[in-house]
Design an enzyme around this catalytic site. Sequence first.
Site, short mmCIF file in Angstrom:
data_model
loop_
_atom_site.label_atom_id
_atom_site.label_comp_id
_atom_site.label_asym_id
_atom_site.label_seq_id
_atom_site.Cartn_x
_atom_site.Cartn_y
_atom_site.Cartn_z
N ASP A 164 39.14 33.18 45.39
CA ASP A 164 38.18 34.27 46.03
C ASP A 164 36.74 33.89 45.04
O ASP A 164 36.93 32.80 44.37
CB ASP A 164 38.60 34.96 45.01
CG ASP A 164 37.41 36.45 44.57
OD1 ASP A 164 36.45 36.35 45.47
OD2 ASP A 164 38.04 37.17 44.23
N HIS A 338 36.94 41.22 41.03
CA HIS A 338 36.58 40.32 41.53
C HIS A 338 36.08 39.17 40.25
O HIS A 338 35.44 40.22 39.11
CB HIS A 338 36.04 39.67 42.53
CG HIS A 338 36.26 40.38 43.47
ND1 HIS A 338 36.75 39.36 44.32
CD2 HIS A 338 35.91 41.25 44.13
CE1 HIS A 338 37.12 40.67 46.07
NE2 HIS A 338 36.52 42.04 45.60
ZN LIG Z 1 40.94 43.30 47.33
#
Ligand SMILES: [Zn+2]
Length: 511
Positions: A164, A338
Site C-alpha cells: 500500500d 492507510h
Molecule cells: Zn481498504
Amino acid sequence: DILIVDCGIGFPEAREMGVDFVIPDIDYLKDKTDKIRAILLSHGHEDHITALPYHYDALGKPPLYTSKLTGAFIQNKFKEFNKTPNVQIVEYGKQYQFGGFRTQFINITHSIPDAMHILINTPVGNFYHGPDYKFDLTPPYGKGPDFYAITKAGHDGVLCLLSDSLGAEREGLTLSEAIVGKTFEDEMRTCKGKFIMTTFSSNISRINQCVEAAIKFNRKIVFLGRSMKENTDLAKDIGYLRIPQNLIGRDNEVMKSPPNRICLIVAGSQGQYMSALSKLASDMNKNIKIKYGDKVIFSSDPIPGNENEVYGLIEELAMKGADVVYSDINDQLHASGHGSQEDLKFLMRFTNPRYMIPIGGTIRHQRQYQKLAMDLGYESKNILTLKEGETVIFEGTEVRLGEVVDTKQVYVDAYGVGDVGNVVLRDRLTLAEEGMVVAVITIDKQGRLANRPKVITRGFVFEKTESVLLESAVKSVEKSFNAKGESIADLSGLKKKVATQMEQFFYEETG
Ligand SMILES: [Zn+2]
C-alpha cells in the site's frame, strides 16, 4: 497457474458523468480461466471486493479465499445478483496450495476488521502482498498486526514486497482507530439531543466504536439506510457487533424517546443523493426529524470529487439546527486506514525485500514511496513503479518489464455494465458545460423551407430573455437555405450544413 488478489471497484472522476463506478477490465484473463486457481480477497472494502459478482462467471467461478467478515460481505454482494459464490474462510498461519503457489494469510490492521496480507511462495521466490494497512497497536476490534508472521516472512526471504502506498506523503505513524472511540465519547457526553453518526457502512470497526459509546451513555441505537442495516446485520450475525437487546431501537420510536437517549448510525456520509442522511437533512424521513440540539458527526472524509455534495449536506443539516462536526473542525473524527511514512518503512524493514512495488496509490504516491525506500538505502531501480496494464517478469534473481496489457475503463451506471462508452461521456460533458441547441426544420419535396424553422435551447440561454438572439438564429438558418430548394438526396449533408451555420452564428454572437 494464475492467482488473483482482490477485485474491487473504482470511483469515477467528476467528468465521467452519470457513471456509478468503474470495474476492472478482465479481457486478458478471459481465455486463461482454466489456469485461474483462486481469487484471494484481502479485506471487505468496496475497492477490493465489489466487482466480484460482475466478473465471477467470466473468470470461471474460481474459489474465493478470504477472512470471515470479508466472506460475509462477499456473500451479501452476490445475493443481489442471485448467485452463490464458492467462498472459503481461511485460517491464519495455515498454508494453502494453489497450483504452484503456496500461500499464507497474515493478520493485519486497517480501518475494517479482518484485513489480511498475503505471503505467496512461488518457485522463483516469495512475494509479500500487502494491500491497505496501517500498524494499529490498539485496534478497536480484533488482534493487532501479526508481527511474528511478518518478520518471519522477512527472515525467510522476500523477493518482492507489494505495499500500500496511499499514505506515502504523510509524515509519521498513522493514528490508531482507538482515538476515534474516545472522540465519540467526548462528543456524546456534551450532546443533549440525538447523536447521529455517519460513516461508510462497511466501516464495522468505526460503527462498533460508536455502538460502544452509545452503550456507555445508555442511548438506544438505530441504524438507518439499506447498506447500513444490511452490513450491521451481517456483522451481528457473525458476532462482530454486539448490542444489548434493550438498546436496539426502531425508526418509529426515535421521536417518542428523550433525544439524549438516542444514537442514530446512518448511511450516506458522502452526501449521496437519496441516502438515509440526505433524506434526514431534507425532512424526507417520515419517522425521524432533525431538531435543534441534535449532533451530527461525519466520521469519514469526502472521497475526492464528493466535496460539494458533502458540504451541501452539512449546510442543510446546520440549517435544521443540528450541531455538525466534521474533520475540518475536529481532526480526531477519522483516523486514516492507510499507513503513513513510518508505517510503510516498518513493513519495508520487517520484510526486507529485494524488490518493491508500491500499489494502491496513484503515480505520485508511488514516487513518494520510492523516495522512502531510497532513504532506507534501496536503489531506485529496485522499486518498480507500474502504470495500469504494465506487467513484471521475475526470472531467477532478475526482474524485467513484460508486455503491456491493454486495459480500458469498464463503466457501470444505472443501466448496466459497459453501456456507457467514451462517446456518451463526452456528450454528457458537453451537455453539462455548454447546453444544447436544436433546430427543427420542415422542408417540402423540392427541398424548400415549408415553414419557419424553430430553434430550441436547453441549458444554453434562457429562451424568454434571449428571444432576440433566437430570432436572429432562425433568420440565419433561413438565410442559409437556398430559396430554390436544397438537394434532398443528401439529407445528412443538409443537416451538417445547418449545424455548421448555427455553430458559426452562436460562436459569433455569444463567444
Ligand atoms: Zn481498504
